[in-house]
Write an enzyme that holds these catalytic residues in place. Structure first.
Site, short mmCIF file in Angstrom:
data_model
loop_
_atom_site.label_atom_id
_atom_site.label_comp_id
_atom_site.label_asym_id
_atom_site.label_seq_id
_atom_site.Cartn_x
_atom_site.Cartn_y
_atom_site.Cartn_z
N ARG A 24 0.83 -1.21 0.00
CA ARG A 24 0.00 0.00 0.00
C ARG A 24 0.86 1.25 0.00
O ARG A 24 0.57 2.22 -0.71
CB ARG A 24 -0.96 0.01 1.19
CG ARG A 24 -2.05 -1.04 1.08
CD ARG A 24 -2.94 -1.07 2.28
NE ARG A 24 -2.13 -1.34 3.47
CZ ARG A 24 -2.50 -1.05 4.70
NH1 ARG A 24 -3.65 -0.46 4.95
NH2 ARG A 24 -1.71 -1.34 5.71
N ASN A 42 -6.11 -2.67 1.81
CA ASN A 42 -6.10 -4.13 1.87
C ASN A 42 -7.53 -4.64 1.85
O ASN A 42 -8.44 -3.98 2.35
CB ASN A 42 -5.44 -4.63 3.16
CG ASN A 42 -3.94 -4.48 3.14
OD1 ASN A 42 -3.32 -4.36 2.09
ND2 ASN A 42 -3.33 -4.48 4.31
#
Length: 99
Positions: A24, A42
């Site tokens: 990320r 996520n």
């Protein structure tokens, strides 16, 4: 006022070993460098999801980088999810909580 090209959007899911490896953060930093807007998070199935908006060439460059990912990631697939564009994407690009 932005032109129509700058409003291009994609909704993407990245599958593989993409959680717990800084994926990320990798996405956020690459997107910000390109001046893109949007978010990454996520998913509970172990994949990473993102919605990105900006110039199509810059988005395609980001998608190419996602196919490789950061050190430690093993990307099996980068696939687009067809859906409606979002009215508002955050700028600068952000990391969201898991969904």
């Amino acid at each position: 006022m932005p032109d129509e090209v700058s409003l291009h959007q994609k909704h993407i899911v990245v599958e593989g070993v993409v959680q717990g490896v800084g994926f990320r953060w990798f996405v956020r930093e690459r997107a910000r460098r390109g001046g893109l807007r949007g978010w990454v998070r996520n998913r509970t199935d172990g994949s990473v999801e993102l919605r990105v908006g900006g110039h199509p060439i810059v988005i395609e460059r980001l998608l190419s980088e996602l196919a490789i990912g950061p050190k430690g990631a093993v990307v099996r697939a980068v696939r687009e999810i067809p859906d409606q564009p979002s009215d508002e994407l955050p700028f600068p690009f952000v990391i969201q909580r898991e969904r």
